[in-house]
Design a protein around this motif. Structure first.
Motif, PDB file in Angstrom:
ATOM      1  N   HIS A 117       0.820  -1.207   0.000  1.00 18.16           N
ATOM      2  CA  HIS A 117       0.000   0.000   0.000  1.00 18.16           C
ATOM      3  C   HIS A 117       0.857   1.263   0.000  1.00 18.16           C
ATOM      4  O   HIS A 117       0.673   2.156  -0.836  1.00 18.16           O
ATOM      5  N   GLN A 135       2.906   2.011  -3.151  1.00 17.75           N
ATOM      6  CA  GLN A 135       2.136   2.588  -4.247  1.00 17.75           C
ATOM      7  C   GLN A 135       1.892   4.075  -4.043  1.00 17.75           C
ATOM      8  O   GLN A 135       1.829   4.845  -4.989  1.00 17.75           O
ATOM      9  N   LEU A 136       1.750   4.503  -2.769  1.00 12.06           N
ATOM     10  CA  LEU A 136       1.530   5.921  -2.489  1.00 12.06           C
ATOM     11  C   LEU A 136       2.747   6.763  -2.816  1.00 12.06           C
ATOM     12  O   LEU A 136       2.632   7.919  -3.199  1.00 12.06           O
ATOM     13  N   SER A 137       3.928   6.204  -2.644  1.00 11.63           N
ATOM     14  CA  SER A 137       5.159   6.954  -2.895  1.00 11.63           C
ATOM     15  C   SER A 137       6.061   6.180  -3.845  1.00 11.63           C
ATOM     16  O   SER A 137       7.203   5.897  -3.552  1.00 11.63           O
ATOM     17  N   ARG A 138       5.516   5.819  -4.998  1.00 13.61           N
ATOM     18  CA  ARG A 138       6.229   5.025  -5.974  1.00 13.61           C
ATOM     19  C   ARG A 138       7.229   5.883  -6.734  1.00 13.61           C
ATOM     20  O   ARG A 138       6.880   6.961  -7.233  1.00 13.61           O
ATOM     21  N   GLU A 185       6.570  10.089  -6.682  1.00 17.16           N
ATOM     22  CA  GLU A 185       5.379  10.687  -7.264  1.00 17.16           C
ATOM     23  C   GLU A 185       4.576  11.414  -6.183  1.00 17.16           C
ATOM     24  O   GLU A 185       4.398  10.907  -5.079  1.00 17.16           O
ATOM     25  N   LYS A 186       4.090  12.601  -6.502  1.00 15.51           N
ATOM     26  CA  LYS A 186       3.264  13.334  -5.564  1.00 15.51           C
ATOM     27  C   LYS A 186       1.807  12.904  -5.739  1.00 15.51           C
ATOM     28  O   LYS A 186       1.350  12.645  -6.846  1.00 15.51           O
ATOM     29  N   LYS A 187       1.103  12.861  -4.623  1.00 18.02           N
ATOM     30  CA  LYS A 187      -0.317  12.563  -4.691  1.00 18.02           C
ATOM     31  C   LYS A 187      -1.037  13.748  -5.319  1.00 18.02           C
ATOM     32  O   LYS A 187      -0.893  14.881  -4.871  1.00 18.02           O
ATOM     33  N   THR A 188      -1.797  13.505  -6.367  1.00 17.80           N
ATOM     34  CA  THR A 188      -2.506  14.574  -7.056  1.00 17.80           C
ATOM     35  C   THR A 188      -3.737  14.985  -6.258  1.00 17.80           C
ATOM     36  O   THR A 188      -4.568  14.139  -5.920  1.00 17.80           O
ATOM     37  N   ARG A 233      -7.420  16.262  -5.378  1.00 10.66           N
ATOM     38  CA  ARG A 233      -8.713  16.132  -6.061  1.00 10.66           C
ATOM     39  C   ARG A 233      -9.321  17.538  -6.174  1.00 10.66           C
ATOM     40  O   ARG A 233      -9.590  18.168  -5.159  1.00 10.66           O
ATOM     41  N   ASP A 261     -10.369  17.879  -2.510  1.00 10.64           N
ATOM     42  CA  ASP A 261      -9.440  18.561  -1.612  1.00 10.64           C
ATOM     43  C   ASP A 261      -9.558  20.079  -1.767  1.00 10.64           C
ATOM     44  O   ASP A 261      -9.415  20.817  -0.795  1.00 10.64           O
TER      45      ASP A 261
END
Length: 272
Positions: free
Chosen positions: A23, A26-29, A37-40, A42, A104
């Motif tokens: 988990h 995948q959040l910080s792949r 990668e930054k979480k985009t 919403r 967000d």
């Protein structure tokens, strides 16, 4: 050959560890360049229109195209049922979306605008703005000014219950003015008054340079402190109060058609 038997509790623990590892990886792949990668965020772009206008197709097309390009939601209302008057319907729309808990950030953009550079991500503007404040988690409103002060033609709101409370407070200011002076403040005037008079609300706002989020053309010379007129490559072009600056039967439509050839579009065939 003896078979190793694991206690059920240990086996469960190992399964949970593997799940959490997958988990969070995948959040910080890592990307192909080795960066995380930054979480985009919403984001929803929001507007409304309640009557026929000559420029609607172009105005809505630029916004829809932009949201398709970047994966944002584009939300339009075609009816307004605000008891305080039509302009206040934007508050009702934004409150409704915030309470849904889907986003967000919500970005209000008046319909008399064009997104003239669809390459620019509003998420990047939010990120860059919050980097320059000491307590970014406490900022809920990204606003712009023009020559008259606050301009609510384009502003960004954090989808948080604090924002809903601020909407309620601005409505209370308007109602109090009606009771005392029979003065019907617009949503913009009420918010401006709130930000000036209530220090707690003001601390939750940050002013973005007008040209970055709400630029005016040379025909509408009402700029903030930067004094920067819209130029090719800027993000948003707002034709606020065109009727007061441009002669003709359809001032906003005339300006829209003049500047439509300046729009930097994306390749629609690549959109999801």
């Amino acid at each position: 050959m003896r078979t190793l038997k694991l206690p059920p509790s240990l086996l469960l623990f190992l399964v949970v560890c593997v799940f959490l590892l997958i988990h969070f990886s995948q959040l910080s792949r890592p990307t192909q360049h080795g960066h995380l990668e930054k979480k985009t965020p919403r984001i929803a772009l929001v507007t409304f229109v309640t009557e026929e206008r000559s420029y609607l197709h172009l105005a809505l097309k630029s916004k829809n195209h932009y949201c398709r390009r970047h994966g944002y939601d584009f939300i339009v209302d075609y009816e307004a049922h605000a008891e305080r008057g039509t302009p206040w319907w934007k508050h009702a729309m934004l409150e409704r979306l915030i309470k849904k808990g889907t986003y967000d950030w919500v970005w209000w953009l008046d319909v008399d605008t064009l997104i003239t550079n669809t390459e620019i991500k509003v998420a990047d503007i939010i990120e860059e703005t919050l980097k320059n404040v000491t307590t970014p988690e406490e900022i809920d409103w990204l606003i712009t000014h023009d020559c008259n002060g606050l301009n609510t033609g384009s502003y960004i709101v954090r989808a948080h219950e604090r924002s809903v409370k601020l909407f309620d407070n601005s409505g209370a200011i308007r109602d109090e003015e009606v009771k005392k002076n029979d003065k019907h403040l617009s949503d913009q005037d009420a918010l401006g008054k709130l930000f000036k008079e209530d220090a707690a609300s003001a601390r939750r706002t940050v002013q973005v340079p007008q040209w970055k989020l709400n630029a005016f053309p040379q025909e509408i010379a009402c700029f903030d402190e930067s004094k920067k007129v819209w130029e090719h490559g800027m993000f948003v072009l707002h034709f606020a109060g065109a009727w007061a600056h441009v002669k003709g039967e359809d001032p906003t439509g005339q300006l829209m058609r003049k500047y439509q050839h300046e729009i930097i579009w994306g390749d629609y065939s690549l959109f999801d």
